[in-house]
Design a protein around this motif. Structure first.
Motif, PDB file in Angstrom:
ATOM      1  N   GLU A 217      -8.086 -17.706 -36.410  1.00 33.15           N
ATOM      2  CA  GLU A 217      -7.721 -18.078 -35.036  1.00 33.15           C
ATOM      3  C   GLU A 217      -8.938 -18.581 -34.266  1.00 33.15           C
ATOM      4  O   GLU A 217      -8.865 -19.603 -33.580  1.00 33.15           O
ATOM      5  CB  GLU A 217      -7.185 -16.847 -34.305  1.00 33.15           C
ATOM      6  CG  GLU A 217      -5.697 -16.667 -34.371  1.00 33.15           C
ATOM      7  CD  GLU A 217      -5.237 -15.624 -33.376  1.00 33.15           C
ATOM      8  OE1 GLU A 217      -5.972 -14.641 -33.192  1.00 33.15           O
ATOM      9  OE2 GLU A 217      -4.161 -15.804 -32.803  1.00 33.15           O
ATOM     10  N   LEU A 218     -10.036 -17.849 -34.403  1.00 34.68           N
ATOM     11  CA  LEU A 218     -11.257 -18.257 -33.712  1.00 34.68           C
ATOM     12  C   LEU A 218     -11.729 -19.621 -34.198  1.00 34.68           C
ATOM     13  O   LEU A 218     -12.073 -20.502 -33.410  1.00 34.68           O
ATOM     14  CB  LEU A 218     -12.370 -17.230 -33.951  1.00 34.68           C
ATOM     15  CG  LEU A 218     -12.205 -15.880 -33.284  1.00 34.68           C
ATOM     16  CD1 LEU A 218     -13.354 -14.967 -33.668  1.00 34.68           C
ATOM     17  CD2 LEU A 218     -12.159 -16.048 -31.773  1.00 34.68           C
ATOM     18  N   PHE A 219     -11.714 -19.783 -35.507  1.00 34.91           N
ATOM     19  CA  PHE A 219     -12.157 -21.040 -36.100  1.00 34.91           C
ATOM     20  C   PHE A 219     -11.284 -22.189 -35.607  1.00 34.91           C
ATOM     21  O   PHE A 219     -11.780 -23.236 -35.202  1.00 34.91           O
ATOM     22  CB  PHE A 219     -12.116 -20.941 -37.631  1.00 34.91           C
ATOM     23  CG  PHE A 219     -12.398 -22.245 -38.312  1.00 34.91           C
ATOM     24  CD1 PHE A 219     -13.698 -22.714 -38.430  1.00 34.91           C
ATOM     25  CD2 PHE A 219     -11.357 -23.029 -38.806  1.00 34.91           C
ATOM     26  CE1 PHE A 219     -13.960 -23.934 -39.044  1.00 34.91           C
ATOM     27  CE2 PHE A 219     -11.612 -24.243 -39.417  1.00 34.91           C
ATOM     28  CZ  PHE A 219     -12.916 -24.695 -39.529  1.00 34.91           C
TER      29      PHE A 219
ATOM     30  N   ILE B 299      -6.153  -8.958 -44.437  1.00 34.09           N
ATOM     31  CA  ILE B 299      -5.409 -10.185 -44.082  1.00 34.09           C
ATOM     32  C   ILE B 299      -5.443 -10.383 -42.569  1.00 34.09           C
ATOM     33  O   ILE B 299      -5.675 -11.489 -42.075  1.00 34.09           O
ATOM     34  CB  ILE B 299      -3.951 -10.099 -44.589  1.00 34.09           C
ATOM     35  CG1 ILE B 299      -3.922 -10.000 -46.118  1.00 34.09           C
ATOM     36  CG2 ILE B 299      -3.145 -11.315 -44.129  1.00 34.09           C
ATOM     37  CD1 ILE B 299      -2.542  -9.784 -46.691  1.00 34.09           C
ATOM     38  N   VAL B 300      -5.238  -9.274 -41.846  1.00 37.46           N
ATOM     39  CA  VAL B 300      -5.271  -9.357 -40.384  1.00 37.46           C
ATOM     40  C   VAL B 300      -6.659  -9.818 -39.920  1.00 37.46           C
ATOM     41  O   VAL B 300      -6.775 -10.681 -39.037  1.00 37.46           O
ATOM     42  CB  VAL B 300      -4.897  -7.989 -39.773  1.00 37.46           C
ATOM     43  CG1 VAL B 300      -5.174  -7.958 -38.287  1.00 37.46           C
ATOM     44  CG2 VAL B 300      -3.432  -7.686 -40.026  1.00 37.46           C
ATOM     45  N   GLY B 301      -7.696  -9.279 -40.547  1.00 33.41           N
ATOM     46  CA  GLY B 301      -9.067  -9.685 -40.191  1.00 33.41           C
ATOM     47  C   GLY B 301      -9.290 -11.162 -40.398  1.00 33.41           C
ATOM     48  O   GLY B 301      -9.851 -11.851 -39.540  1.00 33.41           O
TER      49      GLY B 301
ATOM     50  N   CYS C 168     -11.021  -1.310 -34.724  1.00 31.74           N
ATOM     51  CA  CYS C 168      -9.983  -0.508 -35.375  1.00 31.74           C
ATOM     52  C   CYS C 168      -9.304  -1.262 -36.512  1.00 31.74           C
ATOM     53  O   CYS C 168      -8.937  -0.673 -37.519  1.00 31.74           O
ATOM     54  CB  CYS C 168      -8.918  -0.094 -34.368  1.00 31.74           C
ATOM     55  SG  CYS C 168      -9.529   0.998 -33.102  1.00 31.74           S
ATOM     56  N   ASN C 169      -9.080  -2.551 -36.343  1.00 31.09           N
ATOM     57  CA  ASN C 169      -8.261  -3.269 -37.327  1.00 31.09           C
ATOM     58  C   ASN C 169      -9.062  -3.987 -38.392  1.00 31.09           C
ATOM     59  O   ASN C 169      -8.554  -4.234 -39.477  1.00 31.09           O
ATOM     60  CB  ASN C 169      -7.387  -4.317 -36.640  1.00 31.09           C
ATOM     61  CG  ASN C 169      -6.370  -3.693 -35.738  1.00 31.09           C
ATOM     62  OD1 ASN C 169      -6.206  -2.480 -35.746  1.00 31.09           O
ATOM     63  ND2 ASN C 169      -5.687  -4.496 -34.973  1.00 31.09           N
TER      64      ASN C 169
ATOM     65  N   ILE D 166      -3.036  -0.491 -46.787  1.00 36.22           N
ATOM     66  CA  ILE D 166      -3.641  -0.619 -45.453  1.00 36.22           C
ATOM     67  C   ILE D 166      -4.896  -1.482 -45.523  1.00 36.22           C
ATOM     68  O   ILE D 166      -5.116  -2.359 -44.682  1.00 36.22           O
ATOM     69  CB  ILE D 166      -3.956   0.783 -44.876  1.00 36.22           C
ATOM     70  CG1 ILE D 166      -2.657   1.492 -44.521  1.00 36.22           C
ATOM     71  CG2 ILE D 166      -4.864   0.684 -43.657  1.00 36.22           C
ATOM     72  CD1 ILE D 166      -2.825   2.882 -43.987  1.00 36.22           C
ATOM     73  N   MET D 167      -5.679  -1.266 -46.569  1.00 31.87           N
ATOM     74  CA  MET D 167      -6.911  -2.033 -46.722  1.00 31.87           C
ATOM     75  C   MET D 167      -6.607  -3.521 -46.914  1.00 31.87           C
ATOM     76  O   MET D 167      -7.214  -4.386 -46.272  1.00 31.87           O
ATOM     77  CB  MET D 167      -7.685  -1.501 -47.924  1.00 31.87           C
ATOM     78  CG  MET D 167      -8.996  -2.156 -48.168  1.00 31.87           C
ATOM     79  SD  MET D 167      -9.759  -1.415 -49.610  1.00 31.87           S
ATOM     80  CE  MET D 167      -8.949  -2.321 -50.905  1.00 31.87           C
TER      81      MET D 167
END
Lengths: 177, 457
Positions: B316-318, B308-310, B350-351, B302-303
C-alpha cells in the motif's frame, strides 16, 4: 414360514464390524443396518449401499439460486425501475453483469447449502424432537451394532449366530419382530 | 483405515479409548461450572447489559450520541463491524478449508472455532443495524416489493452485497455447525440421566441414530458444504473490503483490499481462536485433545497470514508513492506521521512485527507467549480497521473540513457490550454444547492417538 427375528450383534471395534459385515454378506445374509458412533470408512461399500446423490441435488439447487439471483436483479434493476446511479445507467443485464456477480454468487451458495441440508434432513427423517431409532444407546458412545432380520428356522439361526461370534462380536441378542 | 507416519506428533495424547473421549467431552455438560465460570459469566452479562443499554440509548435518541461528525461519518461502529466479521473467519476456514485439505488437526478445534465464528458474526451484524439509525425500517435492505415507487434496493452497491454476503455467511455457517453437532448431541442424549436434559438433547439431536446410510449422507453433505463454504468465507471479507475499495476516498480506493482483508481476517480469527481455546482447554480439561501441536499449527497460520498482512501494508505504501497521486501519498504519510500516528504504529507493531516472533519454535509452543501474542493481534487488527476508516476520513479534501474523532461513552459502551455479549454466548456454549466434534475425533483415534502409536511400535 417361521416368525421374523431380529439379531443384534454388538462390536467394540470399527475394524471388526467392517470385516464382520463383509463376511456375513459373503455368507449370503442380508444386513438390515449398522449403527456406529462415527462414520466407518468403507462401510457403505461393504453394505452395498448406493452412492448418495446429495451432491447432485446441491448442484441443481445452486443452479436454481444462480438463476433466481439473476432473474431478481434483472427484474429490479433493468426491467422494473432502471435507474441512473452515479452516471452509470442500467440499460441491460449484460452491461450490469459485473456488479451482479457478488450477489449471484452468494445466492447460489445460499440455495445450494440450505436446500441440500433440508433435503438431507428430510431423506434421513431427522427433525427436532424425533426419537432415536438406534436399538442400543451405546452406539453413540463406543459400540457398533449390526442388525440382521431373518425368517430362518432355529437351525439356520444358530449358524448365523456362530458366524457372528467368530467375527468378534461381544454381545449377541435376538428378539421377535 | 488411514495411515499416519510415526514421526508425526499424536493429535490425541494420553491413554484414551473411544469411551474416554465420550466421557471427556460430556463432562463439562454434565457437571456444574465452578465459581470462576460464574465470575466470568457475571462480568460478561454486566458488560452485555451495559452495551444493550447504550444500544437502546442510540436507537432512542439517534446516532448523534456517537462521536461522529460530518467528516468522520464512519468510526467505531464500522471498525467494530469489520473487526468482528474478521474474527468470524477462522471458524469456517478451519472447518471448511482444512477439511478440503484433509488436515486432521482441525478436528479438535473446529467446533469451538465455528461457535466463535457464529457468535462473532452476531456481534458484527449488530453494528450496521444500529448504524442505520432507524432500525425499525431495517428490512428495507432486502429487495421486498413495496409501495414507494417501487423503491428497490441498489444491486450495484457493495453495501447491499454485504447484506447478502453476511446473511449467507451467517446462515450457512450456522447450518454447517449444527449439522456437525447433531451426532454429538445424540451422544449427550443417550448418556443423559436427568429427564429434562434428556428431553432437551432429544430435541437438539433431531433423532440422530448413526445408521450407515445416514453417516454416508452426512459425510457427503459435510464435504459439499465445505466446498461451498470455502469460496464463501473468502467472498465475505472480499465484499466487506469493497465497501471501502469501491469508494473514492484516498486510502480506501485500492485494488489490494480484497486479498489483504481476507488475510487480515484469517489472521485475527486465528488469534481469537487462540485466545479462547487456550483458556478453554484448561478450564474444561481438553489438554489431551487441544495439544501443543494444535497450538503450534495455529501459530504457524498466524505467522503466515501476519506476513501477508505485513506485505500488504508495505505494498500500500509503495503504491501510494508509485501512483504519483498526491492525495494518496498524503493519506499514507498522514497515517504514519499525522495526528493518528499512534494507532498506525500500534497496528504495525502488533500485526507486522509481533507475529514474526513465531519463527522461533520454542515461542510457537509456549502457551503463555501464544496467549499474549493473540491478544496483541486482536488489538492490532482492531487498530488496523480504525486506521483504515478514521485516518482516511479525518483529512477531508477541504482543509476546513478536517477533523478528529473522539468516541463518546456510548461508542465505548456498545463496543464493550458486544465483547460481553460474545463472551456470554461462548461461555454458555462451552457448558451446554459438546466443545469438540467427538464423532469426527473418534475416527482418528486409531491413526493419530498416543495409545495406538505406541502400540504400533
Amino acid at each position: 414360514m417361521s416368525q421374523e427375528k431380529i439379531i443384534y450383534a454388538l462390536y467394540d471395534d470399527d475394524h471388526n464390524i467392517l470385516e464382520a459385515v463383509k463376511k456375513i454378506r459373503n455368507a449370503g445374509h442380508q444386513i438390515h443396518d449398522v449403527y456406529s458412533p462415527f462414520p466407518i470408512h468403507g462401510l457403505d461399500h461393504a453394505l452395498g449401499l448406493k452412492y448418495s446423490r446429495l451432491a447432485i441435488c446441491s448442484f441443481l439447487y445452486g443452479l436454481m439460486g444462480f438463476i433466481c439471483a439473476l432473474l431478481l436483479m434483472w427484474y429490479i434493476m433493468i426491467y422494473d425501475w432502471p435507474m441512473d446511479i452515479g452516471g452509470k445507467p442500467s440499460f441491460s443485464l449484460n452491461e450490469n453483469l459485473p456488479s451482479f456477480i457478488p450477489v449471484t454468487f452468494e445466492m447460489t451458495v445460499f440455495f445450494a447449502a440450505h436446500l441440500m441440508v433440508i433435503t438431507f434432513l428430510v431423506r434421513c427423517g431427522l427433525y427436532p424432537g424425533s426419537d432415536s431409532k438406534s436399538p442400543d444407546p451405546r452406539t453413540t458412545d463406543d459400540k457398533f451394532l449390526m442388525e440382521i432380520h431373518t425368517k430362518d428356522d432355529d437351525k439356520k439361526l444358530k449358524k448365523i449366530k456362530d458366524l457372528i461370534k467368530k467375527t468378534g462380536a461381544i454381545e449377541i441378542n435376538e428378539k421377535n419382530n | 483405515m488411514s495411515y499416519e507416519a510415526d514421526i508425526r506428533e499424536p493429535l490425541i495424547i494420553g491413554k484414551k479409548s473411544l469411551h474416554d473421549i465420550s466421557e471427556d467431552i460430556a463432562r463439562p455438560i454434565e457437571t456444574n461450572p465452578n465459581k470462576w465460570w460464574w465470575a466470568l459469566f457475571g462480568t460478561s452479562v454486566l458488560a452485555m447489559l451495559w452495551g444493550f443499554g447504550c444500544i437502546f440509548y442510540t436507537i432512542g435518541t439517534g446516532v448523534g450520541v456517537w462521536g461522529l461528525n460530518n467528516t468522520i461519518g464512519w468510526a467505531w461502529d464500522i471498525t467494530n463491524f469489520v473487526w468482528w466479521v474478521g474474527i468470524g473467519h477462522a471458524g469456517t476456514l478451519i472447518s471448511a478449508v482444512l477439511l478440503l485439505f484433509r488436515q486432521k488437526w482441525r478436528l479438535s478445534i473446529n467446533r469451538s472455532a465455528e461457535a466463535m465464528t457464529i457468535f462473532a458474526v452476531v456481534q458484527a451484524g449488530l453494528f450496521p443495524l444500529i448504524h442505520m439509525g432507524r432500525i425499525w425500517v431495517g428490512y428495507w435492505v432486502f429487495p421486498l416489493p413495496n409501495q414507494y415507487g417501487p423503491l428497490w434496493v441498489n444491486f450495484n452497491s457493495p453495501l447491499l452485497w454485504d447484506v447478502f454476503a453476511i446473511s449467507t455467511y451467517f446462515s450457512v455457517s450456522l447450518v454447517f455447525w449444527y449439522m456437525g453437532l447433531i451426532p454429538d448431541f445424540a451422544l449427550i442424549r443417550d448418556r443423559a440421566i436427568k429427564p429434562v436434559m434428556k428431553k432437551v438433547y432429544t430435541i437438539l439431536s433431531f433423532g440422530w441414530s448413526g445408521t450407515a446410510k445416514h453417516w454416508q449422507r452426512h459425510e457427503v453433505m459435510s464435504l459439499v458444504l465445505a466446498g461451498l463454504c470455502t469460496p464463501l468465507v473468502l467472498s465475505v471479507h472480499t465484499i466487506v473490503s469493497m465497501d471501502f475499495a469501491t469508494s473514492v476516498i484516498p486510502g480506501w480506493h485500492t485494488t489490494i483490499f480484497p486479498p489483504y482483508f481476507v488475510a487480515g481476517a484469517i489472521f485475527s480469527g486465528f488469534a481469537m481462536v487462540q485466545t479462547l481455546l487456550l483458556v478453554m482447554r484448561k478450564v474444561v480439561n481438553m489438554e489431551s485433545y487441544i495439544t501443543l501441536q494444535h497450538i503450534e499449527m495455529m501459530n504457524i497460520i498466524i505467522m503466515v497470514t501476519g506476513s501477508i498482512v505485513g506485505i500488504a501494508y508495505i505494498t500500500e505504501l509503495f503504491m501510494a508513492w508509485y501512483s504519483g497521486v498526491e492525495y494518496e501519498q498524503y493519506a499514507f504519510l498522514n497515517r504514519a506521521t499525522g495526528p493518528y500516528w499512534w494507532s498506525y504504529w500500534a497496528m504495525m507493531t502488533c500485526n507486522v512485527i509481533s507475529p514474526q516472533l513465531m519463527w522461533i519454535k520454542s515461542l510457537r509452543r509456549n502457551i503463555v507467549f501464544t496467549f499474549i501474542l493473540s491478544i496483541f493481534v486482536n488489538i492490532g487488527m482492531w487498530f488496523e480497521r480504525f486506521v483504515i476508516i478514521v485516518t482516511s476520513l479525518h483529512r477531508d479534501y477541504l482543509p476546513s473540513s478536517w477533523s478528529m474523532f473522539s468516541p463518546t461513552f456510548v461508542d465505548i459502551g456498545i463496543y464493550i457490550g458486544t465483547i460481553g455479549f460474545f463472551m456470554v454466548l461462548f461461555l454458555l456454549y462451552s457448558r451446554t454444547f459438546p466443545v469438540i466434534a467427538q464423532a469426527e475425533l473418534k475416527t482418528i483415534l486409531k491413526s493419530s492417538s498416543d495409545t495406538y502409536k505406541k502400540e504400533k511400535k
